[in-house]
Design an enzyme around this catalytic site. Structure first.
Site, PDB file in Angstrom:
ATOM      1  N   ARG A  52       0.796  -1.221   0.000  1.00  0.00           N
ATOM      2  CA  ARG A  52       0.000   0.000   0.000  1.00  0.00           C
ATOM      3  C   ARG A  52       0.826   1.268   0.000  1.00  0.00           C
ATOM      4  O   ARG A  52       0.631   2.163  -0.789  1.00  0.00           O
ATOM      5  CB  ARG A  52      -0.838   0.079   1.286  1.00  0.00           C
ATOM      6  CG  ARG A  52      -2.282  -0.082   1.169  1.00  0.00           C
ATOM      7  CD  ARG A  52      -2.760  -0.577   2.517  1.00  0.00           C
ATOM      8  NE  ARG A  52      -1.903  -1.673   2.955  1.00  0.00           N
ATOM      9  CZ  ARG A  52      -2.036  -2.914   2.529  1.00  0.00           C
ATOM     10  NH1 ARG A  52      -3.015  -3.234   1.739  1.00  0.00           N
ATOM     11  NH2 ARG A  52      -1.205  -3.862   2.914  1.00  0.00           N
ATOM     12  N   THR A  53       1.753   1.337   0.941  1.00  0.00           N
ATOM     13  CA  THR A  53       2.454   2.611   1.115  1.00  0.00           C
ATOM     14  C   THR A  53       3.277   2.913  -0.131  1.00  0.00           C
ATOM     15  O   THR A  53       3.205   4.010  -0.684  1.00  0.00           O
ATOM     16  CB  THR A  53       3.325   2.587   2.389  1.00  0.00           C
ATOM     17  OG1 THR A  53       2.490   2.189   3.477  1.00  0.00           O
ATOM     18  CG2 THR A  53       3.902   3.950   2.689  1.00  0.00           C
ATOM     19  N   LYS A  81      25.600  -3.771  -0.114  1.00  0.00           N
ATOM     20  CA  LYS A  81      27.073  -3.707  -0.194  1.00  0.00           C
ATOM     21  C   LYS A  81      27.645  -2.973   0.999  1.00  0.00           C
ATOM     22  O   LYS A  81      28.842  -2.758   1.092  1.00  0.00           O
ATOM     23  CB  LYS A  81      27.493  -2.980  -1.469  1.00  0.00           C
ATOM     24  CG  LYS A  81      27.032  -3.619  -2.755  1.00  0.00           C
ATOM     25  CD  LYS A  81      27.612  -2.826  -3.922  1.00  0.00           C
ATOM     26  CE  LYS A  81      27.005  -3.220  -5.246  1.00  0.00           C
ATOM     27  NZ  LYS A  81      27.390  -2.286  -6.303  1.00  0.00           N
ATOM     28  N   ARG A 102      11.197   3.908   3.526  1.00  0.00           N
ATOM     29  CA  ARG A 102      10.795   2.972   4.596  1.00  0.00           C
ATOM     30  C   ARG A 102      12.028   2.174   4.980  1.00  0.00           C
ATOM     31  O   ARG A 102      12.762   1.702   4.098  1.00  0.00           O
ATOM     32  CB  ARG A 102       9.688   2.040   4.115  1.00  0.00           C
ATOM     33  CG  ARG A 102       9.443   0.908   5.102  1.00  0.00           C
ATOM     34  CD  ARG A 102       8.199   0.136   4.806  1.00  0.00           C
ATOM     35  NE  ARG A 102       7.011   0.931   5.088  1.00  0.00           N
ATOM     36  CZ  ARG A 102       5.773   0.447   5.089  1.00  0.00           C
ATOM     37  NH1 ARG A 102       5.573  -0.827   4.821  1.00  0.00           N
ATOM     38  NH2 ARG A 102       4.750   1.222   5.346  1.00  0.00           N
ATOM     39  N   HIS A 130       4.976   6.396  11.637  1.00  0.00           N
ATOM     40  CA  HIS A 130       4.488   6.217  10.267  1.00  0.00           C
ATOM     41  C   HIS A 130       3.559   7.390   9.954  1.00  0.00           C
ATOM     42  O   HIS A 130       2.349   7.232   9.857  1.00  0.00           O
ATOM     43  CB  HIS A 130       3.745   4.877  10.177  1.00  0.00           C
ATOM     44  CG  HIS A 130       3.473   4.392   8.787  1.00  0.00           C
ATOM     45  ND1 HIS A 130       3.572   5.206   7.661  1.00  0.00           N
ATOM     46  CD2 HIS A 130       3.075   3.175   8.325  1.00  0.00           C
ATOM     47  CE1 HIS A 130       3.261   4.493   6.595  1.00  0.00           C
ATOM     48  NE2 HIS A 130       2.961   3.257   6.962  1.00  0.00           N
TER      49      HIS A 130
HETATM   50  C1  NCD Z   1       1.382  -0.504   8.378  1.00  0.00           C
HETATM   51  C2  NCD Z   1       2.875  -0.400   8.575  1.00  0.00           C
HETATM   52  O1  NCD Z   1       3.631  -0.640   7.635  1.00  0.00           O
HETATM   53  O2  NCD Z   1       3.265  -0.047   9.672  1.00  0.00           O
HETATM   54  N1  NCD Z   1       1.035  -0.748   7.047  1.00  0.00           N
HETATM   55  C3  NCD Z   1       0.863   0.291   6.209  1.00  0.00           C
HETATM   56  O3  NCD Z   1       1.774   1.045   5.916  1.00  0.00           O
HETATM   57  N2  NCD Z   1      -0.361   0.509   5.773  1.00  0.00           N
HETATM   58  C4  NCD Z   1       0.736  -1.438   9.334  1.00  0.00           C
HETATM   59  C5  NCD Z   1       1.230  -2.851   9.362  1.00  0.00           C
HETATM   60  O4  NCD Z   1       2.142  -3.236   8.625  1.00  0.00           O
HETATM   61  O5  NCD Z   1       0.669  -3.590  10.166  1.00  0.00           O
END
Ligand code: NCD
Length: 306
Positions: A52-53, A81, A102, A130
């Site tokens: 999703r993200t 590396k 991320r 997040h």
């Molecule tokens: C969340 C995350 O990555 O923290 N997911 C997301 O980005 N929608 C929640 C999760 O992974 O449980």
């Protein structure tokens, strides 16, 4: 001055609300935004799994008329590396206009922001924060409830490692009259520093419980979360805790008819699919709103007027 989004505190309440308004405008009038980022590039640096993200950042940039450069695993990048986050950030600054990162390590996006010459967005750092999920969550609450204050919000599941919970609590603590009900097994309680430095500091009323059933009738919002398998040190603990809460139609019987059920997704077992068509289930809409909020954020950090 270059601005990044590492923690939801980097945005003022007014800025968050402005972005919600922009997101609502994009939904009504997507065409108006289709060339706002023409010629701009987003680097999506994802060193941890994501669907999703990452895709919503990419879709957001494409819908603004921009382009995307993508790294989708640490194995396929120079991180394998031994390159430092600081060096990666400097290098990517030569190729892109904005970074979404991320990373499994708490603080990595902050290190990137300190070394990049372009804005950096934290797309999730370990069990920490997040902030862009919070933007999606706030937009969902605003659309569903028409307000961000005077809400009783139940956070249920893995409140220890659930970074989306940490950032959302921070954002909702700014509004008066909100009440939090923290529902988790004891081992997965909300970290003490968030209780002390955020909830108590803002004088937010809260209770901690292990029973979802008991508090269900009080809730305006139920924010369900997955038990964060990847943050456990041993599998036994995960297996014991993973099914602590499973939301079923039966359990929803005592809930308010105007309850809103949110979940950042992915769902594992914690919400029965039998609830997906209940009008109170908001989690799929929430994922869509995340794209519009990311569009608003990208424009904001690039200094592009909506
Ligand atoms: C969340 C995350 O990555 O923290 N997911 C997301 O980005 N929608 C929640 C999760 O992974 O449980």
């Amino acid at each position: 001055m270059k601005r990044s989004l590492i923690d939801i505190c980097d945005l003022s309440t007014e800025e968050i609300e402005e972005m919600v308004d922009v997101a609502k405008d994009i939904m009504r009038n997507p065409q108006k935004y289709s060339e706002k980022c023409k010629g701009k590039k987003l680097a999506a640096l994802f060193f941890e799994p994501s669907t999703r993200t990452r895709l919503s950042f990419e879709a957001a940039m494409y819908e603004l008329g921009g382009n995307v450069l993508s790294v989708s695993s640490a194995d396929s990048s120079s991180a394998s590396k031994g390159e430092s986050v600081a060096d990666t950030a400097r290098i990517v600054s030569c190729y892109a206009d904005i970074i979404a990162m991320r990373h499994p390590k708490e603080g990595a996006p902050l290190v990137a922001a300190m070394n990049a010459s372009i804005p950096v967005i934290n797309a999730g750092d370990g069990g920490h924060n997040h902030p862009t999920q919070t933007l999606a969550d706030i937009c969902t609450v605003s659309l569903e409830k028409g307000r961000l204050n005077n809400l009783t919000v139940g956070f249920c599941g893995d409140l220890k490692f659930g970074r989306t919970v940490h950032s959302l609590i921070q954002a909702l603590s700014r509004y008066s009259g909100n009440r939090f009900i923290l529902i988790s097994p004891e081992e997965l309680n909300l970290p003490g520093y968030i209780k002390k430095d955020v909830i108590e500091k803002n004088r937010i009323e809260y209770v901690q419980t292990t029973s979802l059933e008991q508090v269900m009738p009080e809730l305006d919002i139920l924010y369900m979360t997955r038990v964060q398998k990847e943050r456990f040190f041993n599998e036994e603990d995960y297996l014991r805790l993973k099914d602590s809460y499973i939301l079923t139609p039966e359990k929803l019987k005592s809930a308010r008819s105007d309850l809103s059920i949110l979940h950042p997704l992915p769902r594992v077992n914690e919400i029965s699919v039998a609830i997906d068509n209940d009008p109170r289930a908001c989690y799929f809409k929430q994922a869509l709103y995340g794209k519009y909020m990311r569009m608003a954020l990208i424009m904001k950090l690039l200094g592009i007027e909506p």
